[in-house]
Scaffold this active site. Structure first.
Site, PDB file in Angstrom:
ATOM      1  N   PRO A   1       0.784  -1.234   0.026  1.00  0.00           N
ATOM      2  CA  PRO A   1       0.006   0.018  -0.119  1.00  0.00           C
ATOM      3  C   PRO A   1       0.961   1.256   0.068  1.00  0.00           C
ATOM      4  O   PRO A   1       1.874   1.291   0.562  1.00  0.00           O
ATOM      5  CB  PRO A   1      -0.634  -0.017   1.285  1.00  0.00           C
ATOM      6  CG  PRO A   1      -0.947  -1.640   1.591  1.00  0.00           C
ATOM      7  CD  PRO A   1       0.252  -2.059   1.043  1.00  0.00           C
ATOM      8  N   CYS A   2       0.374   2.347  -0.861  1.00  0.00           N
ATOM      9  CA  CYS A   2       1.411   3.390  -0.995  1.00  0.00           C
ATOM     10  C   CYS A   2       0.864   4.371  -0.197  1.00  0.00           C
ATOM     11  O   CYS A   2       1.505   5.617  -0.314  1.00  0.00           O
ATOM     12  CB  CYS A   2       1.278   3.664  -2.651  1.00  0.00           C
ATOM     13  SG  CYS A   2      -0.092   4.033  -3.366  1.00  0.00           S
ATOM     14  N   GLN A   3      -0.304   4.512   0.496  1.00  0.00           N
ATOM     15  CA  GLN A   3      -0.916   5.832   1.076  1.00  0.00           C
ATOM     16  C   GLN A   3       0.220   6.268   2.152  1.00  0.00           C
ATOM     17  O   GLN A   3       0.281   7.509   2.426  1.00  0.00           O
ATOM     18  CB  GLN A   3      -1.970   5.159   1.893  1.00  0.00           C
ATOM     19  CG  GLN A   3      -3.394   4.868   1.173  1.00  0.00           C
ATOM     20  CD  GLN A   3      -3.374   3.431   1.030  1.00  0.00           C
ATOM     21  OE1 GLN A   3      -2.399   2.819   0.991  1.00  0.00           O
ATOM     22  NE2 GLN A   3      -4.642   2.867   0.993  1.00  0.00           N
TER      23      GLN A   3
ATOM     24  N   PHE B   1       3.215   6.835   1.648  1.00  0.00           N
ATOM     25  CA  PHE B   1       4.420   7.607   0.771  1.00  0.00           C
ATOM     26  C   PHE B   1       3.752   8.666  -0.071  1.00  0.00           C
ATOM     27  O   PHE B   1       4.392   8.969  -1.105  1.00  0.00           O
ATOM     28  CB  PHE B   1       4.956   6.418   0.092  1.00  0.00           C
ATOM     29  CG  PHE B   1       5.292   5.437   1.002  1.00  0.00           C
ATOM     30  CD1 PHE B   1       6.434   5.578   2.122  1.00  0.00           C
ATOM     31  CD2 PHE B   1       5.103   3.963   0.917  1.00  0.00           C
ATOM     32  CE1 PHE B   1       6.597   4.479   2.688  1.00  0.00           C
ATOM     33  CE2 PHE B   1       5.322   3.116   1.766  1.00  0.00           C
ATOM     34  CZ  PHE B   1       6.271   3.370   2.762  1.00  0.00           C
ATOM     35  N   SER B   2       2.356   8.780  -0.074  1.00  0.00           N
ATOM     36  CA  SER B   2       1.734   9.576  -1.085  1.00  0.00           C
ATOM     37  C   SER B   2       1.932  10.969  -1.052  1.00  0.00           C
ATOM     38  O   SER B   2       2.263  11.527   0.089  1.00  0.00           O
ATOM     39  CB  SER B   2      -0.060   9.075  -0.866  1.00  0.00           C
ATOM     40  OG  SER B   2      -0.539  10.111  -1.915  1.00  0.00           O
TER      41      SER B   2
END
Length: 340
Positions: free
Chosen positions: A73-75, A77-78
């Protein structure tokens, strides 16, 4: 083996590159059902609908040539997180930060190689320490790592989508070279060097323009900014309104809105990044002044024409927006396979 599989963009790419998907791990019920609907892995039991944290990867360890693919999940690092002060972000302690779980999968599975994918901003100064720790730990397990920043448009995808990939090769003496891009921006002749020009969205979504594919959600005519939208030229965003002649409507200070506000497609240019959870006036919009349809969004992400998605409209948008473009995934996985 695919983990954090989502709707299967990277999986489709892997299959097209010549790999066989043995198992997918995905905990979102709609995304897991999407994988089943499209027979990813060849049989229903190939899809494990559970959190990666609960999986014992030693079950699939063997002596054959195995690769691990996935994008945690990239949240955390968004870019959206940049609005939060650094001392409040706690990236390393964010429960959505699954880099440690990816490394655990590598440690237990001991694949011949792995392909890790994430947002470009994982290398932002706020996040770089966590990312470098990930690389250090992977290398400590015996994997030579190559970090590559890719723009999907440089590989024939009709979308400008920047992502970071890490190629890990077990036992390699040196990191592998970067993949060779095939396309470039024709607006920058100095960068063409024999590359094909970036591909426009027109040829990918034209087939979905008829009423057969119309959706109630596409109509923006009663919305707050529809008057402004219809005046934005194809390929431009809200900033263009300030430079129009004989225009009577609201204008906005450059930088006063997110760059994708009222962004409109141009048929001969790649789309901007498809968002997983766009706001009501976040583009890309169709040049016909409407929101995009599901098959159009999927085509821009280079999913196969007959690919099926489970869930409601909001869930489907999220699945498609979170996916790796299938064509980009194919190029990256093939590059990994060639270097094993």
């Amino acid at each position: 083996m695919s983990i954090f599989s989502g709707a299967g963009g990277l999986d489709i790419g892997a299959i097209n590159a010549g790999a066989q998907i043995v198992v997918c791990v995905e905990n979102d019920p709609d995304a897991a059902q999407t994988l089943r609907l499209n027979n990813i892995g060849g049989h229903q039991s190939a899809v494990l609908e559970k959190s990666v944290e609960t999986v014992d990867f030693t079950h699939w360890r063997d002596d054959s040539e195995t690769i691990l693919i996935g994008g945690p999940p990239c949240q955390p690092f968004s870019k959206n997180g940049y609005w939060v002060k650094n001392d409040n972000r706690l990236i390393a302690g964010d429960p959505r930060n699954m880099l440690g779980q990816y490394l655990r999968a590598v440690s237990e599975l001991q694949p011949t190689g792995f392909l890790f994918e994430n947002v470009e901003s994982i290398r932002h100064p706020t996040n770089i320490a966590v990312f470098e720790r990930f690389l250090h730990d992977a290398e400590a397990m015996g994997y030579a790592c190559t970090v590559y920043r890719a723009n999907s448009a440089d590989f024939g995808v009709p979308q400008k989508r920047k992502r970071v990939f890490v190629f890990g090769i077990r036992g390699a003496k040196n990191p592998i070279p970067h993949p060779h891009k095939t396309h470039s921006d024709p607006g920058k002749p100095e960068l063409m060097n024999g590359f094909a020009p970036h591909v426009g969205v027109g040829s990918f979504i034209k087939k979905y323009s008829g009423q057969r594919y119309a959706e109630p959600q596409e109509d923006a005519s009663n919305g707050t900014y529809y008057h402004e939208l219809i005046h934005v030229p194809a390929g431009k965003n809200y900033i263009a309104l300030s430079g129009l002649d004989n225009y009577s409507g609201r204008t906005f200070r450059a930088g006063g809105r997110f760059w994708n506000f009222l962004q409109k497609l141009h048929p001969e240019e790649p789309a901007i990044t498809i968002a997983a959870q766009p706001g009501p006036w976040v583009g890309p919009f169709h040049w016909d002044n409407r929101r995009l349809r599901v098959p159009e969004v999927a085509a821009i992400q280079t999913f196969p024409d007959d690919y099926k998605f489970a869930g409601n409209r909001r869930s489907i948008q999220k699945q498609i927006g979170n996916a790796v473009p299938c064509l980009l995934g194919e190029v990256m996985v093939r590059h990994l396979l060639e270097k094993l």
